[in-house]
Design a protein around this motif. Structure first.
Motif, short mmCIF file in Angstrom:
data_model
loop_
_atom_site.label_atom_id
_atom_site.label_comp_id
_atom_site.label_asym_id
_atom_site.label_seq_id
_atom_site.Cartn_x
_atom_site.Cartn_y
_atom_site.Cartn_z
N ILE A 113 9.85 -1.63 62.14
CA ILE A 113 10.83 -2.46 61.43
C ILE A 113 12.15 -2.52 62.19
O ILE A 113 12.74 -3.58 62.38
CB ILE A 113 11.01 -1.97 59.99
CG1 ILE A 113 9.74 -2.30 59.20
CG2 ILE A 113 12.25 -2.59 59.33
CD1 ILE A 113 9.70 -1.77 57.79
N ILE A 114 12.60 -1.36 62.68
CA ILE A 114 13.86 -1.34 63.43
C ILE A 114 13.76 -2.26 64.65
O ILE A 114 14.65 -3.07 64.91
CB ILE A 114 14.18 0.12 63.89
CG1 ILE A 114 14.32 1.02 62.67
CG2 ILE A 114 15.38 0.14 64.84
CD1 ILE A 114 15.66 1.60 62.41
N GLU A 115 12.63 -2.15 65.39
CA GLU A 115 12.51 -2.92 66.62
C GLU A 115 12.37 -4.42 66.32
O GLU A 115 12.96 -5.25 67.02
CB GLU A 115 11.30 -2.40 67.41
CG GLU A 115 11.45 -2.65 68.88
CD GLU A 115 10.73 -1.61 69.73
OE1 GLU A 115 11.21 -0.46 69.83
OE2 GLU A 115 9.67 -1.94 70.28
N VAL A 139 13.51 -6.04 63.67
CA VAL A 139 14.81 -6.54 63.20
C VAL A 139 15.78 -6.66 64.38
O VAL A 139 16.51 -7.65 64.48
CB VAL A 139 15.38 -5.62 62.09
CG1 VAL A 139 16.84 -5.92 61.85
CG2 VAL A 139 14.58 -5.79 60.81
N ALA A 140 15.75 -5.69 65.28
CA ALA A 140 16.62 -5.78 66.47
C ALA A 140 16.27 -7.04 67.26
O ALA A 140 17.17 -7.76 67.73
CB ALA A 140 16.45 -4.53 67.34
N GLU A 142 14.86 -9.81 66.07
CA GLU A 142 15.29 -10.98 65.28
C GLU A 142 16.80 -11.19 65.42
O GLU A 142 17.25 -12.33 65.58
CB GLU A 142 14.92 -10.77 63.80
CG GLU A 142 15.42 -11.81 62.84
CD GLU A 142 14.65 -13.12 62.87
OE1 GLU A 142 13.61 -13.18 63.58
OE2 GLU A 142 15.08 -14.09 62.21
N GLN A 143 17.55 -10.08 65.40
CA GLN A 143 19.00 -10.23 65.54
C GLN A 143 19.35 -10.80 66.92
O GLN A 143 20.22 -11.66 67.04
CB GLN A 143 19.72 -8.88 65.31
CG GLN A 143 21.20 -9.07 64.95
CD GLN A 143 22.07 -7.89 65.35
OE1 GLN A 143 21.72 -7.10 66.22
NE2 GLN A 143 23.22 -7.78 64.71
N MET A 193 13.67 -8.84 76.41
CA MET A 193 13.76 -7.77 75.42
C MET A 193 13.46 -8.33 74.03
O MET A 193 12.66 -7.79 73.27
CB MET A 193 15.20 -7.23 75.45
CG MET A 193 15.38 -5.77 75.15
SD MET A 193 17.10 -5.28 75.61
CE MET A 193 17.66 -4.67 74.02
N TYR A 248 10.47 -7.35 71.37
CA TYR A 248 10.79 -6.71 70.09
C TYR A 248 10.40 -7.58 68.90
O TYR A 248 9.90 -7.09 67.91
CB TYR A 248 12.30 -6.43 70.00
CG TYR A 248 12.78 -5.37 70.95
CD1 TYR A 248 11.92 -4.38 71.42
CD2 TYR A 248 14.09 -5.36 71.40
CE1 TYR A 248 12.37 -3.41 72.30
CE2 TYR A 248 14.55 -4.38 72.26
CZ TYR A 248 13.68 -3.42 72.72
OH TYR A 248 14.13 -2.45 73.58
#
Lengths: 377, 377
Positions: free
Chosen positions: A190-192, A194-195, A197-198, A217, A221
């Motif tokens: 989830i962290i990766e 979302v990173a 997507e951001q 990157m 991700y």
């Protein structure tokens, strides 16, 4: 030879269709259970769950199928105990949860991008929009209010499916240390994602500089992690594989995932629209920051391309001209080279770590890579 | 008498400040751990976590404090074993997770409502907006793009904190059946809160008819469930209380929660702005569907009120006139009556189930109800 391979294909197709049914049953159970529990909260809330259920069950189950195929491939042959049966049912529940996570990401992605359509059909937001806009008794809300209502539905359903994903992982009928290993994996995923997507949104909004490294990157991700690494690693953990096997599968999955994502961007711009069925110039018109564009930006052709890039009113003829420029400046060949590199790394991983992956598991990955090679859409 | 009660107050204040520190430490550990893990994904992602950390640690910890006060109140006196110490640490981790859930809800609420400010200061979205708009080298993105970037940050951070909440529940160092009991509670809480949020948005957008019953349902679901019922029931479960105790606390909490929510709406319209510090007419100007309005709509005064309701350009004088009409038609007294009813039901629950709640636990609830009585803001 022909007989054998066609027999193998029939067997593979039957196995895949059995898996599909099992995943569908699990997802159907989750979604209809929630829809039932939603009823007391009013028709709007119940309708949200019913629509989400239809959409989830209409998916292709790419990720849960990969998980289960790898899970089965990692099993010792002839293992047919009751314990095995119960473990396999748990694997199916995790596979279903991975599909819920995928749909939760899609929903929030659609809210963020303002999309009302997915694969030519109204998405959840589009359906809510249509239904709330239908003539009813009483005063009619305005178009802006309906759009707000529909997008809110997308945010809230994404939240509930993210919660449902975690509930499935947290309740999995597994020894607690194994459950923790899967929870670690979910957290990392989830962290990766979302990173990624951001980064994607930051590139699109012009808040983050479109460097090639950043774009690559983001590609890895945003989709490769949850589409390839998550199912493969979850399968390894659930099958009780060694951490070294899980780690090889993760690395191989990341290379494949990046290759798929780069190929997506490649086909969108240079592919045959009769094959992929999408607007061949939408990436150019939207000004999407891809590896193709990042390369072109570093060449002397860029000043001639830039004025056309990201212009929504670009005509077909103008867009074709830009595409030719992208090809002439070497961006087409560059991205093809990147895809080849990722595939070469993938095969090298399989070769050098042959001892860590059973033959059956390697075949699942090689089949997957073969899909990429023959892909036109 | 005065001496005793002031000594009790000092003791209570010290206990509460110790609890605050323990919750702050737990939240600080979670948020700084994530901020550290976020760094490799780029400065934008790391900044998102740093900002969220500042906001989470700046909270008042209403919900985790209630959880821990009830947890402590439900303990057998003199229980001071190692096991007790480890259980209490787990309770603190669940209390911290309840605060993360609260902040995740706030973030998505702010995205949905388009708010950039909370309690007079920029919220996460407002901070991202300001920072992305600061002059930097290179081309500047437009205002719309920056707003999109900032709101996306709100959606994504809400997602990650919802995930972090579930991770804390799923990893809690507890016997699995107790962990499942807490996971059930979390699931119930999220479904009910989301159902309440959807009702609230549907009422605001004019998609759902503003019936009194619907508005009261929304008030209970949207905040009372996660603010009162969740902390009280989690405390009961963690303290190993009987299900009957948990159930009494849940019912008492729902009545208190609804009373608080009704009082919020009441004070917003009829309270003294010098006390609550908010624009006394914002509910009227925004056209917020409250119990006050639902009652007024059923009276003969409504045709005179309706043309002014939901008009953003309402002057202070006009708004004061509407407020007087709301009072004259009986809406003010009606909502005061509803609050009294909820409080009476609350006290009746405590009285009739006295056998199910220890004295200490009852005192925590009575203190809470007293805060409501003396409240002006």
């Amino acid at each position: 030879m022909t007989l054998t391979s066609s027999a193998t294909r029939v067997k593979t197709d039957r196995r895949r269709s059995d898996l599909c049914s099992a995943i569908e049953d699990e997802l159907g159970g989750i979604m209809s259970g929630r829809a039932l529990a939603a009823a007391p909260y009013g028709p709007g809330f119940a309708r949200l769950w019913a629509l989400a259920g239809e959409n989830v069950l209409g998916g292709k189950f790419v990720r849960p199928l990969l998980l289960m195929e790898m899970y089965d491939a990692l099993q010792e042959p002839g293992m047919r105990t009751d314990r095995h049966h119960s473990n396999r049912q748990t694997a199916i529940s995790i596979a279903a949860a991975v599909e819920l996570l995928h749909y939760a990401f899609l929903l929030h992605d659609d809210v963020i991008d303002g999309d009302l359509v997915r694969r030519g059909r109204p998405n959840l937001i589009g359906s809510l929009l249509t239904e709330a806009g239908l003539p009813r008794a009483g005063s009619q809300p305005g178009q802006q209010a309906i759009l707000h209502w529909a997008r809110t539905g997308g945010i809230l359903m994404g939240d509930m499916l993210l919660a449902a994903t975690h509930q499935a992982f947290a309740r999995a009928d597994l020894p607690h240390p194994l459950r923790l290993r899967l929870l670690d994996l979910l957290e990392h995923t989830i962290i990766e994602t979302v990173a990624g997507e951001q980064l994607d949104v930051g590139l699109g909004d012009g808040v983050i500089a479109p460097e090639l490294e950043t774009i690559l990157m983001m590609c890895g991700y945003k989709t490769a992690t949850y589409t390839f690494e998550l199912p493969l690693r979850a399968a390894a953990a659930l099958a009780g594989a060694e951490p070294s096997t899980e780690s090889v599968l993760a690395t191989a999955g990341r290379h494949l995932g990046l290759a798929f994502q780069l190929q997506d961007d490649f086909l969108s711009t240079f592919g045959d629209p009769r094959q992929h069925g999408k607007d061949p110039f939408s990436d150019l018109r939207e000004g999407k920051q891809t590896a193709i564009i990042a390369y072109a930006r570093m060449t002397s052709a860029w000043p001639a391309i830039e004025p056309w890039f990201g212009r929504s009113e670009l005509s077909g003829l103008q867009a074709e001209h830009v595409r030719r420029q992208l090809s002439d400046c070497g961006a087409e060949a560059f991205v093809q080279g990147l895809i080849r590199e990722q595939l070469a790394d993938f095969h090298e991983i399989l070769r050098s770590h042959a001892a860590n992956i059973p033959e059956t598991a390697r075949n699942v990955l090689i089949d997957l890579a073969a899909q990429l090679k023959g892909r036109q859409s």
